[in-house]
Design an enzyme around this catalytic site. Sequence first.
Site, PDB file in Angstrom:
ATOM      1  N   LYS A 142       0.847  -1.199   0.000  1.00 26.06           N
ATOM      2  CA  LYS A 142       0.000   0.000   0.000  1.00 26.06           C
ATOM      3  C   LYS A 142       0.884   1.250   0.000  1.00 26.06           C
ATOM      4  CE  LYS A 142      -4.414   1.119   2.266  1.00 26.06           C
ATOM      5  NZ  LYS A 142      -5.350   0.345   1.464  1.00 26.06           N
TER       6      LYS A 142
ATOM      7  N   ALA B 151      -6.011   5.881   7.183  1.00 29.57           N
ATOM      8  CA  ALA B 151      -5.866   6.236   8.606  1.00 29.57           C
ATOM      9  C   ALA B 151      -6.796   7.408   8.938  1.00 29.57           C
ATOM     10  CB  ALA B 151      -4.420   6.578   8.916  1.00 29.57           C
TER      11      ALA B 151
ATOM     12  N   ARG C 167     -13.304 -12.696   5.547  1.00 32.45           N
ATOM     13  CA  ARG C 167     -14.492 -11.969   5.093  1.00 32.45           C
ATOM     14  C   ARG C 167     -14.943 -12.559   3.763  1.00 32.45           C
ATOM     15  NH1 ARG C 167     -12.102  -5.973   5.728  1.00 32.45           N
ATOM     16  NH2 ARG C 167     -11.362  -6.212   7.850  1.00 32.45           N
TER      17      ARG C 167
ATOM     18  N   LYS D 251     -20.900  -7.415  -1.786  1.00 34.03           N
ATOM     19  CA  LYS D 251     -21.009  -6.015  -1.346  1.00 34.03           C
ATOM     20  C   LYS D 251     -22.072  -5.285  -2.171  1.00 34.03           C
ATOM     21  CE  LYS D 251     -17.003  -4.734   1.103  1.00 34.03           C
ATOM     22  NZ  LYS D 251     -16.291  -3.503   1.471  1.00 34.03           N
TER      23      LYS D 251
ATOM     24  N   SER E 228     -21.914  -2.791  -3.890  1.00 35.45           N
ATOM     25  CA  SER E 228     -21.375  -2.371  -5.196  1.00 35.45           C
ATOM     26  C   SER E 228     -21.442  -3.494  -6.222  1.00 35.45           C
ATOM     27  CB  SER E 228     -19.912  -1.959  -5.027  1.00 35.45           C
ATOM     28  OG  SER E 228     -19.147  -3.047  -4.529  1.00 35.45           O
TER      29      SER E 228
ATOM     30  N   GLU F 226      -3.079  -9.000   4.017  1.00 37.02           N
ATOM     31  CA  GLU F 226      -4.394  -9.367   3.478  1.00 37.02           C
ATOM     32  C   GLU F 226      -4.222 -10.245   2.240  1.00 37.02           C
ATOM     33  OE1 GLU F 226      -8.191  -6.762   3.195  1.00 37.02           O
ATOM     34  OE2 GLU F 226      -7.245  -6.557   1.237  1.00 37.02           O
TER      35      GLU F 226
ATOM     36  N   ASN G 122     -12.108 -10.681 -10.718  1.00 35.80           N
ATOM     37  CA  ASN G 122     -10.993  -9.730 -10.760  1.00 35.80           C
ATOM     38  C   ASN G 122     -11.135  -8.740 -11.908  1.00 35.80           C
ATOM     39  OD1 ASN G 122      -8.412  -8.880  -9.713  1.00 35.80           O
ATOM     40  ND2 ASN G 122      -7.576  -9.618 -11.650  1.00 35.80           N
TER      41      ASN G 122
HETATM   42  P1  GTP Z   1     -10.733  -0.447   2.753  1.00 37.28           P
HETATM   43  O1  GTP Z   1     -11.895  -0.625   1.806  1.00 37.28           O
HETATM   44  O2  GTP Z   1      -9.394  -0.670   2.091  1.00 37.28           O
HETATM   45  O3  GTP Z   1     -10.809   0.772   3.573  1.00 37.28           O
HETATM   46  O4  GTP Z   1     -10.750  -1.653   3.774  1.00 37.28           O
HETATM   47  P2  GTP Z   1     -11.860  -2.179   4.773  1.00 37.28           P
HETATM   48  O5  GTP Z   1     -11.201  -2.337   6.067  1.00 37.28           O
HETATM   49  O6  GTP Z   1     -13.122  -1.413   4.711  1.00 37.28           O
HETATM   50  O7  GTP Z   1     -12.056  -3.629   4.215  1.00 37.28           O
HETATM   51  P3  GTP Z   1     -12.956  -4.189   3.038  1.00 37.28           P
HETATM   52  O8  GTP Z   1     -13.020  -5.611   3.347  1.00 37.28           O
HETATM   53  O9  GTP Z   1     -14.214  -3.407   2.888  1.00 37.28           O
HETATM   54  O10 GTP Z   1     -12.103  -3.932   1.718  1.00 37.28           O
HETATM   55  C1  GTP Z   1     -10.797  -4.331   1.574  1.00 37.28           C
HETATM   56  C2  GTP Z   1     -10.374  -4.278   0.116  1.00 37.28           C
HETATM   57  O11 GTP Z   1     -11.318  -4.964  -0.711  1.00 37.28           O
HETATM   58  C3  GTP Z   1     -10.281  -2.908  -0.496  1.00 37.28           C
HETATM   59  O12 GTP Z   1      -9.055  -2.288  -0.212  1.00 37.28           O
HETATM   60  C4  GTP Z   1     -10.422  -3.239  -1.994  1.00 37.28           C
HETATM   61  O13 GTP Z   1      -9.219  -3.787  -2.507  1.00 37.28           O
HETATM   62  C5  GTP Z   1     -11.445  -4.348  -1.976  1.00 37.28           C
HETATM   63  N1  GTP Z   1     -12.823  -3.856  -2.128  1.00 37.28           N
HETATM   64  C6  GTP Z   1     -13.768  -3.764  -1.185  1.00 37.28           C
HETATM   65  N2  GTP Z   1     -14.936  -3.291  -1.685  1.00 37.28           N
HETATM   66  C7  GTP Z   1     -14.714  -3.062  -3.010  1.00 37.28           C
HETATM   67  C8  GTP Z   1     -15.532  -2.571  -4.083  1.00 37.28           C
HETATM   68  O14 GTP Z   1     -16.710  -2.223  -3.946  1.00 37.28           O
HETATM   69  N3  GTP Z   1     -14.939  -2.474  -5.317  1.00 37.28           N
HETATM   70  C9  GTP Z   1     -13.640  -2.859  -5.530  1.00 37.28           C
HETATM   71  N4  GTP Z   1     -13.150  -2.735  -6.764  1.00 37.28           N
HETATM   72  N5  GTP Z   1     -12.849  -3.323  -4.531  1.00 37.28           N
HETATM   73  C10 GTP Z   1     -13.368  -3.421  -3.295  1.00 37.28           C
HETATM   74 MG    MG Z   2     -13.959  -1.004   2.571  1.00 37.38          MG
END
Ligand code: GTP
Ligand code: MG
Length: 204
Positions: free
Chosen positions: A48, A57, A106, A113, A115, A140, A149
């Site tokens: 990252k 953060a 998860r 999700k 989305s 992760e 993907n």
């Molecule tokens: P962040 O989204 O990185 O803030 O992490 P989080 O702690 O909320 O965890 P989450 O499990 O929601 O997501 C972790 C990672 O999954 C992200 O950094 C993305 O790489 C991927 N991700 C989650 N939701 C989406 C989405 O709607 N679209 C895409 N393209 N990637 C997603």
């Molecule tokens: Mg997220």
Amino acid sequence: MEIINWKELLYPYAQTVDELLLKFRSLDKECRQLGIYSPIDSVTGRLKRPASILEKAGRKQISPDRIEEEIEDIAGIRILCQFVEDIPKVIEMVRKRKDMTVIEERDYITNTKPSGYRSYHMIIRYPLFTALGEKTVPAEIQIRTNAMNFWATAEHSLRYKYSGNIPQDLQDRLKNCAEAAFHLDQEMATIREEITNAQRLNEI
Ligand code: GTP
Ligand code: MG
């Protein structure tokens, strides 16, 4: 404000990405050499960037001195599979390993999700042996099919272009694309099963 020494902070995570890439790529290579089926199609990894670490953060109200503890995806690898059925096999491979501990899972495949995003995420703790001593860091692992993907990387770059605020009609269409990609995965699984069954009949 405390100044973050990025070089020092990121070094163990960079090493973690390198080691995880090597370990999972080796599994795939070994399968190919032994002529047995590999549930892994390809493995990529990334560190990252400082800007994204600071953005996350800020968004999650994590203070700079808690970054290492609380941001679990500074080191990340992505394991891509050809078929949906390969995903549980990869999950089992990760769970069984003695050189890493799974601390969280998860399942965004069962719990898609809003989305339309689908993927299986595992947060691990990985023990590192650095020049400065032993250190365990979080990482992760994202496991998904090539179709999942394809959607996630395209959606991510579009979201980036819109700085996160994609208009609702486009969000709806993107979600339809995610469903179409998943339909492709399901249809492939069915075809694969039929081919395997036909092969079995031929062998009898
Ligand atoms: P962040 O989204 O990185 O803030 O992490 P989080 O702690 O909320 O965890 P989450 O499990 O929601 O997501 C972790 C990672 O999954 C992200 O950094 C993305 O790489 C991927 N991700 C989650 N939701 C989406 C989405 O709607 N679209 C895409 N393209 N990637 C997603
Ligand atoms: Mg997220």
